[in-house]
Scaffold this motif. Structure first.
Motif, PDB file in Angstrom:
ATOM      1  N   GLU A  74     103.220 -13.964  57.240  1.00  0.00           N
ATOM      2  CA  GLU A  74     103.785 -13.866  58.509  1.00  0.00           C
ATOM      3  C   GLU A  74     102.716 -13.884  59.700  1.00  0.00           C
ATOM      4  N   THR A  75     103.184 -14.567  60.714  1.00  0.00           N
ATOM      5  CA  THR A  75     102.109 -14.625  61.752  1.00  0.00           C
ATOM      6  C   THR A  75     102.138 -13.405  62.717  1.00  0.00           C
ATOM      7  N   VAL A  76     101.122 -12.782  62.788  1.00  0.00           N
ATOM      8  CA  VAL A  76     100.888 -11.417  63.587  1.00  0.00           C
ATOM      9  C   VAL A  76     100.309 -11.803  65.110  1.00  0.00           C
ATOM     10  N   THR A  97      95.432 -21.395  64.878  1.00  0.00           N
ATOM     11  CA  THR A  97      94.968 -21.797  66.323  1.00  0.00           C
ATOM     12  C   THR A  97      95.132 -20.485  67.203  1.00  0.00           C
ATOM     13  N   ALA A  98      94.305 -20.933  68.274  1.00  0.00           N
ATOM     14  CA  ALA A  98      94.425 -19.864  69.217  1.00  0.00           C
ATOM     15  C   ALA A  98      93.672 -20.164  70.327  1.00  0.00           C
ATOM     16  N   GLU A  99      93.996 -19.680  71.706  1.00  0.00           N
ATOM     17  CA  GLU A  99      93.286 -20.005  72.809  1.00  0.00           C
ATOM     18  C   GLU A  99      92.825 -18.964  73.705  1.00  0.00           C
ATOM     19  N   ASP A 100      91.809 -19.187  74.411  1.00  0.00           N
ATOM     20  CA  ASP A 100      91.271 -18.132  75.694  1.00  0.00           C
ATOM     21  C   ASP A 100      90.807 -16.844  74.860  1.00  0.00           C
ATOM     22  N   GLY A 101      90.110 -17.118  73.645  1.00  0.00           N
ATOM     23  CA  GLY A 101      89.570 -15.907  73.134  1.00  0.00           C
ATOM     24  C   GLY A 101      90.528 -14.903  72.081  1.00  0.00           C
ATOM     25  N   GLU A 102      91.798 -15.542  71.879  1.00  0.00           N
ATOM     26  CA  GLU A 102      92.778 -14.672  71.175  1.00  0.00           C
ATOM     27  C   GLU A 102      92.494 -14.687  69.898  1.00  0.00           C
ATOM     28  N   ASN A 103      92.487 -13.543  69.191  1.00  0.00           N
ATOM     29  CA  ASN A 103      92.224 -13.675  67.645  1.00  0.00           C
ATOM     30  C   ASN A 103      93.413 -14.146  66.892  1.00  0.00           C
ATOM     31  N   VAL A 104      93.294 -14.842  66.114  1.00  0.00           N
ATOM     32  CA  VAL A 104      94.533 -15.039  64.989  1.00  0.00           C
ATOM     33  C   VAL A 104      94.558 -14.161  63.802  1.00  0.00           C
ATOM     34  N   MET A 105      95.785 -13.847  63.698  1.00  0.00           N
ATOM     35  CA  MET A 105      96.213 -12.802  62.342  1.00  0.00           C
ATOM     36  C   MET A 105      97.359 -12.896  61.755  1.00  0.00           C
ATOM     37  N   VAL A 106      97.481 -13.318  60.254  1.00  0.00           N
ATOM     38  CA  VAL A 106      98.544 -13.732  59.343  1.00  0.00           C
ATOM     39  C   VAL A 106      98.319 -12.633  58.329  1.00  0.00           C
ATOM     40  N   GLU A 107      99.419 -12.344  57.609  1.00  0.00           N
ATOM     41  CA  GLU A 107      99.451 -11.220  56.447  1.00  0.00           C
ATOM     42  C   GLU A 107     100.634 -11.503  55.586  1.00  0.00           C
ATOM     43  N   ARG A 108     100.468 -11.014  54.412  1.00  0.00           N
ATOM     44  CA  ARG A 108     101.482 -11.183  53.503  1.00  0.00           C
ATOM     45  C   ARG A 108     101.415  -9.839  52.521  1.00  0.00           C
ATOM     46  N   SER A 109     102.442  -9.404  51.938  1.00  0.00           N
ATOM     47  CA  SER A 109     102.647  -8.188  51.311  1.00  0.00           C
ATOM     48  C   SER A 109     102.478  -8.868  49.771  1.00  0.00           C
ATOM     49  N   ASN A 131      82.653 -20.327  67.431  1.00  0.00           N
ATOM     50  CA  ASN A 131      83.643 -19.514  68.144  1.00  0.00           C
ATOM     51  C   ASN A 131      84.220 -18.474  67.273  1.00  0.00           C
ATOM     52  N   VAL A 132      84.112 -18.742  65.783  1.00  0.00           N
ATOM     53  CA  VAL A 132      84.735 -17.926  64.935  1.00  0.00           C
ATOM     54  C   VAL A 132      84.046 -17.067  63.828  1.00  0.00           C
ATOM     55  N   ALA A 133      84.582 -15.984  63.544  1.00  0.00           N
ATOM     56  CA  ALA A 133      84.275 -15.243  62.218  1.00  0.00           C
ATOM     57  C   ALA A 133      85.406 -15.251  61.436  1.00  0.00           C
ATOM     58  N   ILE A 134      85.210 -15.325  60.035  1.00  0.00           N
ATOM     59  CA  ILE A 134      86.432 -15.486  59.194  1.00  0.00           C
ATOM     60  C   ILE A 134      86.417 -14.079  58.581  1.00  0.00           C
ATOM     61  N   ASP A 135      87.642 -13.293  58.485  1.00  0.00           N
ATOM     62  CA  ASP A 135      87.760 -12.091  57.975  1.00  0.00           C
ATOM     63  C   ASP A 135      88.880 -12.121  56.914  1.00  0.00           C
ATOM     64  N   ILE A 136      88.638 -11.560  55.606  1.00  0.00           N
ATOM     65  CA  ILE A 136      89.787 -11.388  54.630  1.00  0.00           C
ATOM     66  C   ILE A 136      89.859  -9.785  54.744  1.00  0.00           C
ATOM     67  N   ARG A 137      90.948  -9.288  55.111  1.00  0.00           N
ATOM     68  CA  ARG A 137      91.234  -7.911  55.129  1.00  0.00           C
ATOM     69  C   ARG A 137      92.186  -7.391  54.268  1.00  0.00           C
ATOM     70  N   LEU A 138      92.043  -6.257  53.501  1.00  0.00           N
ATOM     71  CA  LEU A 138      92.605  -5.867  52.292  1.00  0.00           C
ATOM     72  C   LEU A 138      93.139  -4.396  53.024  1.00  0.00           C
ATOM     73  N   VAL A 139      94.407  -4.069  52.685  1.00  0.00           N
ATOM     74  CA  VAL A 139      94.934  -2.818  53.197  1.00  0.00           C
ATOM     75  C   VAL A 139      95.929  -2.246  52.012  1.00  0.00           C
ATOM     76  N   ASP A 140      95.653  -0.891  51.814  1.00  0.00           N
ATOM     77  CA  ASP A 140      96.451  -0.299  50.797  1.00  0.00           C
ATOM     78  C   ASP A 140      97.663   0.501  51.419  1.00  0.00           C
ATOM     79  N   PHE A 187      94.667 -12.296  56.904  1.00  0.00           N
ATOM     80  CA  PHE A 187      93.402 -13.118  57.240  1.00  0.00           C
ATOM     81  C   PHE A 187      93.292 -13.069  58.895  1.00  0.00           C
ATOM     82  N   ILE A 188      92.241 -12.876  59.192  1.00  0.00           N
ATOM     83  CA  ILE A 188      91.834 -12.833  60.658  1.00  0.00           C
ATOM     84  C   ILE A 188      90.779 -13.553  61.241  1.00  0.00           C
ATOM     85  N   VAL A 189      91.206 -14.374  62.557  1.00  0.00           N
ATOM     86  CA  VAL A 189      90.185 -15.246  62.859  1.00  0.00           C
ATOM     87  C   VAL A 189      89.649 -14.504  63.993  1.00  0.00           C
TER      88      VAL A 189
END
Length: 425
Positions: A74-76, A97-109, A131-140, A187-189
């Motif tokens: 899902e695209t957040v 992809t994103a523009e103007d400093g917007e972060n990108v975030m997708v997720e799956r359950s 321009n980027v840092a790559i983030d794998i975020r785990l949620v409980d 995943f967060i960019v």
């Protein structure tokens, strides 16, 4: 850093080079075949690799998501779409992809999963690395989370390609992640401008039993020999030293000679290559191949056993230079001024995170995170009087802090790290 795989044409110098001179920079001496019998131990030192370590060990751990079914994502924020023209493995990847400093975030359950002893790696490609840092975020289940973050990407444009990143924990929520009850992957960019990132090949790996730290010192300075080595001997730790062949041979003022390097090698340090101290991504393929081969042969002739690893000067590398480097070495870094850890079983053998050792709080946090989350922090230093390195008193405090971790943390070298990486394949 990483290490290269098996080698051929094992070379031994037929002449003594105690003064660091080369009877021939261009022509390897000695002859013979290497025969690896030590399982996942470090390979013998040789001028050329037998195969490309990125290809041989390109699929570590177990596949978790091959991105063939993107309906589960899902695209957040930002934009996410399939791309069948650009893929790491299989028919397609997910383009963010994103523009103007917007972060990108997708997720799956996912089905509630126990990840106490596991972590993830991810194939990444970006045309906007600055321009980027790559983030794998785990949620409980309860909303707690942990950021597994690659803080900086230093792949040089425009000659870009894929690499596999296995980032360590950078930060957690105030209520720490319950790793035995993870039910969501994000995943967060993190973006500071316009961004374009492709992701693919999500893989799961076992975590090691404890944490690790690598103490990396660049340039082979005399200060290391006179001062730093004494501190290391006092605390019983080793270093990885990256040295520049021309500076050793020419006896540049303030650098060690080969005899001193060998002395430190016998004391437990690992002596690796620092290239020609020019930006690899700016060199043409032919001249780069000649320079790297000459550097490698110098290490072989002088029996510097860590010579099959390289630290990219100025953090400069791209697709072409990585292709050339893989013929002789394995190693390379996405350097960051903030906490930039890795886990040990899933990183790209040629693209590995490290943290600049310029700030005591950041350096100590790297140590704490490595011990707590059973990951690895590679800390990089140059000289005590430089802005990119702690001063002597701060460095002593760092060594004390490392020592205080006891059995939860071990100081290792690249051979140790490479052995664990190959075991995780």
């Amino acid at each position: 850093m990483a290490g290269l795989a098996d080698c051929t044409n094992r070379l031994r110098s037929e002449t003594s080079n105690d003064n660091g001179s080369d009877p021939s920079d261009d022509t390897p001496t000695g002859n013979g075949d290497s025969d690896e019998t030590n399982g996942y131990d470090s390979p013998p030192l040789a001028v050329e690799t037998e195969y490309d370590s990125r290809e041989e060990f390109g699929q570590p751990g177990d596949s978790f998501d091959d991105f063939e079914d993107l309906d589960v994502w899902e695209t957040v924020r930002g934009t996410a779409e399939p791309d069948d023209d650009t893929a790491f493995d299989g028919p397609q990847s997910l383009k963010l992809t994103a523009e103007d400093g917007e972060n990108v975030m997708v997720e799956r359950s996912i089905e509630t999963t126990d990840l106490t002893d596991h972590d993830f790696s991810l194939a990444v490609r970006t045309s906007t690395p600055d321009n980027v840092a790559i983030d794998i975020r785990l949620v409980d289940l309860y909303g707690g989370y942990a950021h597994h973050q690659l803080w900086s990407v230093t792949y040089r444009t425009p000659d870009i390609d894929w690499f596999q990143t296995n980032p360590g924990v950078f930060d957690e929520s105030m209520t720490p992640l319950e790793r035995d009850a993870v039910d969501k992957i994000q995943f967060i960019v993190h973006n500071t401008g316009d961004t374009e990132v492709w992701v693919d090949n999500l893989r799961r790996h076992e975590k090691p039993e404890k944490g690790y730290v690598v103490l990396r010192w660049d340039d082979g300075s005399k200060e290391f020999y006179d001062t730093v080595s004494l501190l290391h001997d006092e605390y019983g730790v080793n270093a990885v030293q990256a040295v520049v062949r021309q500076w050793m041979r020419g006896q540049r003022e303030g650098t060690m000679n080969v005899q001193q390097l060998r002395e430190r090698q016998e004391a437990g340090d690992q002596i690796v290559a620092h290239g020609t101290h020019t930006r690899l991504a700016q060199a043409d393929e032919k001249s780069l191949k000649e320079r790297l081969r000459r550097d490698k042969n110098w290490a072989v002739q002088n029996e510097l056993e860590g010579g099959h690893y390289i630290v990219y000067p100025h953090n400069s590398f791209d697709r072409t230079s990585l292709d050339v480097v893989s013929d002789y070495y394995a190693g390379g870094f996405n350097q960051s001024g903030n906490v930039n850890p890795t886990v040990v079983h899933g990183f790209d053998p040629l693209v590995l995170p490290r943290t600049i050792g310029h700030d005591l709080d950041i350096s100590m946090r790297c140590v704490d995170l490595a011990a707590e989350h059973r990951q690895c922090s590679i800390l990089n230093f140059h000289a005590f009087d430089q802005d990119n390195t702690l001063d002597r008193k701060e460095y002593e405090r760092l060594l004390e802090h490392i020592d205080s971790k006891g059995d939860d943390l071990e100081v290792i070298d690249f051979d140790d790290l490479w052995t664990m990486r190959r075991n995780g394949h």
